[in-house]
Design a protein around this motif. Structure first.
Motif, PDB file in Angstrom:
ATOM      1  N   VAL A 297      71.036  -4.825  -5.443  1.00 17.51           N
ATOM      2  CA  VAL A 297      69.853  -5.010  -4.589  1.00 17.51           C
ATOM      3  C   VAL A 297      68.617  -4.446  -5.278  1.00 17.51           C
ATOM      4  N   GLU A 298      68.743  -3.237  -5.793  1.00 19.13           N
ATOM      5  CA  GLU A 298      67.595  -2.576  -6.428  1.00 19.13           C
ATOM      6  C   GLU A 298      67.195  -3.262  -7.723  1.00 19.13           C
ATOM      7  N   LYS A 299      68.170  -3.637  -8.549  1.00 15.58           N
ATOM      8  CA  LYS A 299      67.848  -4.223  -9.853  1.00 15.58           C
ATOM      9  C   LYS A 299      67.315  -5.657  -9.718  1.00 15.58           C
ATOM     10  N   LEU A 300      67.809  -6.408  -8.765  1.00  9.62           N
ATOM     11  CA  LEU A 300      67.266  -7.762  -8.545  1.00  9.62           C
ATOM     12  C   LEU A 300      65.808  -7.673  -8.107  1.00  9.62           C
ATOM     13  N   SER A 301      65.551  -6.793  -7.149  1.00  8.34           N
ATOM     14  CA  SER A 301      64.181  -6.604  -6.670  1.00  8.34           C
ATOM     15  C   SER A 301      63.265  -6.148  -7.805  1.00  8.34           C
ATOM     16  N   GLU A 302      63.730  -5.169  -8.569  1.00  9.34           N
ATOM     17  CA  GLU A 302      62.945  -4.638  -9.676  1.00  9.34           C
ATOM     18  C   GLU A 302      62.674  -5.713 -10.726  1.00  9.34           C
ATOM     19  N   GLY A 303      63.694  -6.509 -11.039  1.00 10.69           N
ATOM     20  CA  GLY A 303      63.552  -7.551 -12.052  1.00 10.69           C
ATOM     21  C   GLY A 303      62.519  -8.593 -11.665  1.00 10.69           C
ATOM     22  N   ILE A 304      62.571  -9.037 -10.415  1.00  5.61           N
ATOM     23  CA  ILE A 304      61.607 -10.020  -9.922  1.00  5.61           C
ATOM     24  C   ILE A 304      60.196  -9.430  -9.959  1.00  5.61           C
ATOM     25  N   LYS A 305      60.065  -8.176  -9.518  1.00  7.54           N
ATOM     26  CA  LYS A 305      58.749  -7.519  -9.528  1.00  7.54           C
ATOM     27  C   LYS A 305      58.202  -7.393 -10.950  1.00  7.54           C
ATOM     28  N   ASN A 306      59.058  -7.014 -11.905  1.00  5.80           N
ATOM     29  CA  ASN A 306      58.601  -6.825 -13.276  1.00  5.80           C
ATOM     30  C   ASN A 306      58.181  -8.141 -13.930  1.00  5.80           C
ATOM     31  N   PHE A 307      58.961  -9.189 -13.691  1.00  2.00           N
ATOM     32  CA  PHE A 307      58.579 -10.496 -14.236  1.00  2.00           C
ATOM     33  C   PHE A 307      57.281 -10.982 -13.598  1.00  2.00           C
ATOM     34  N   ASN A 308      57.132 -10.696 -12.312  1.00  8.29           N
ATOM     35  CA  ASN A 308      55.900 -11.082 -11.631  1.00  8.29           C
ATOM     36  C   ASN A 308      54.709 -10.308 -12.191  1.00  8.29           C
ATOM     37  N   SER A 309      54.917  -9.029 -12.495  1.00 11.59           N
ATOM     38  CA  SER A 309      53.852  -8.213 -13.068  1.00 11.59           C
ATOM     39  C   SER A 309      53.373  -8.804 -14.392  1.00 11.59           C
ATOM     40  N   ASP A 310      54.324  -9.194 -15.244  1.00  5.27           N
ATOM     41  CA  ASP A 310      53.961  -9.814 -16.526  1.00  5.27           C
ATOM     42  C   ASP A 310      53.288 -11.169 -16.314  1.00  5.27           C
ATOM     43  N   GLN A 311      53.744 -11.893 -15.288  1.00 10.14           N
ATOM     44  CA  GLN A 311      53.128 -13.181 -14.960  1.00 10.14           C
ATOM     45  C   GLN A 311      51.659 -12.987 -14.570  1.00 10.14           C
ATOM     46  N   LEU A 312      51.373 -11.961 -13.784  1.00  6.23           N
ATOM     47  CA  LEU A 312      50.001 -11.699 -13.352  1.00  6.23           C
ATOM     48  C   LEU A 312      49.106 -11.315 -14.535  1.00  6.23           C
ATOM     49  N   ILE A 313      49.650 -10.507 -15.464  1.00  9.04           N
ATOM     50  CA  ILE A 313      48.897 -10.148 -16.669  1.00  9.04           C
ATOM     51  C   ILE A 313      48.616 -11.401 -17.495  1.00  9.04           C
TER      52      ILE A 313
END
Length: 322
Positions: A297-313
């Motif tokens: 649960v934690e790693k899936l959420s974290e992974g999506i957030k991190n990829f989204n962060s790079d997408q925003l940059i």
């Protein structure tokens, strides 16, 4: 008598298809992998490199011709960059390129399907068959169902950010093309929770997770390909020798290439196979069993957030260039 030494990378290729986890063409050419994968983090590195400046500028011009409004131009430009990098990679490999869908769509089946078709259309515009492209989707329930639908139109998917057995089971039952269980990130979570504990070779939780999935898939003859990903060290890779595929970062590929110690095949397909189980996961089953695995649960959420962060940059950089 032949005394020629063979490095570990070449030995590994006898048991497993090796995939390079990079968007850098020179790295990919150097290691001669079967396939290659990219993600928003790798595409971000490409956009920031002077080496690919002309590719980015061409994508900007393309987006301006195709789109009237800025937001649409940014999204189209990024899609075009993803595809153009993919096309360059396909020129130096024989297999598949994996291109990732925007992480913000991870809980929207219909939007994932729409984006997948948009990426495939960009590839096909340039004469690249969809048979050489894998659409990367996060292993959420919605994305797994999207992959199931896309396969009906010969669009295959690479299900990434896979941490739980529930995710693996749902992917197998949906007959998706390929899964990417994240060995290193699973290992990281357990190390963070218990930093003083020392795992024995081949017994760390990330490696054990892939072994469990491999045994299950092969025992019940599921056709979904298993591609171990996100490694922290060479030992994790070698413990999964025999896995269908392994996607490996350039620094670990280099270590394998410069070591000549003999390796052996660790994962073996059982001679006797059983019929697929009739235990089809419902959506509620999937959510319950996945939810029971706190790490996943934690790693899936974290992974999506991190990829989204790079997408925003990435979007910010493209916005300024446009």
């Amino acid at each position: 008598m032949n005394n020629i030494k063979v490095n570990q990378l070449e030995q590994l290729k006898k048991y497993t298809k090796v995939v390079v986890d990079s968007g850098d063409i020179d790295f990919i050419r150097k290691y001669s992998p079967e396939d290659a994968t990219t993600n928003p983090s790798l595409i971000l590195q490409v956009v920031q490199s002077k080496k690919y400046e002309s590719l980015v500028q061409n994508a900007i011009l393309y987006s301006k011709k195709k789109c009237k409004f800025l937001n649409s131009r940014i999204k189209t430009c990024i899609d075009k960059i993803i595809v153009e990098i993919g096309i360059k990679i396909l020129k130096v490999i024989d297999g598949f390129i994996s291109s990732e869908v925007d992480a913000r769509l991870s809980f929207n089946k219909d939007e994932c399907i729409k984006k997948a078709y948009e990426l495939i259309s960009l590839y096909e515009e340039k004469g690249i068959s969809r048979s050489r492209v894998l659409i990367k989707l996060a292993s959420t329930w919605e994305c797994i169902q999207a992959a199931k639908e896309l396969k009906k139109d010969n669009i295959n998917c690479n299900m990434t950010l896979l941490f739980s057995f529930a995710q693996a089971q749902a992917c197998a039952e949906a007959n998706v093309f390929l899964i990417s269980p994240f060995v290193g990130r699973i290992f990281d979570w357990y190390v963070t929770k218990n930093p003083t504990f020392k795992y024995k070779l081949g017994k760390d939780p990330g490696v054990e997770s892939v072994k469990k999935i491999f045994d299950y898939y092969k025992k019940y003859d599921y056709k979904t390909i298993i591609m171990g990903a996100s490694f922290r060290n060479v030992e994790q890779i070698l413990e999964l020798s025999g896995c269908d595929r392994l996607t490996i970062s350039p620094n670990l590929l280099n270590q394998l290439k410069n070591c000549y110690k003999p390796i052996s095949k660790k994962l073996l397909i059982p001679k006797k196979k059983l019929k697929n189980l009739n235990n089809i996961l419902t959506e509620s089953d999937f959510r319950w069993f996945h939810n029971e695995d706190l790490m996943a649960v934690e790693k899936l959420s974290e992974g999506i957030k991190n990829f989204n962060s790079d997408q925003l940059i990435l979007e910010s950089i493209i916005s300024k260039k446009i």
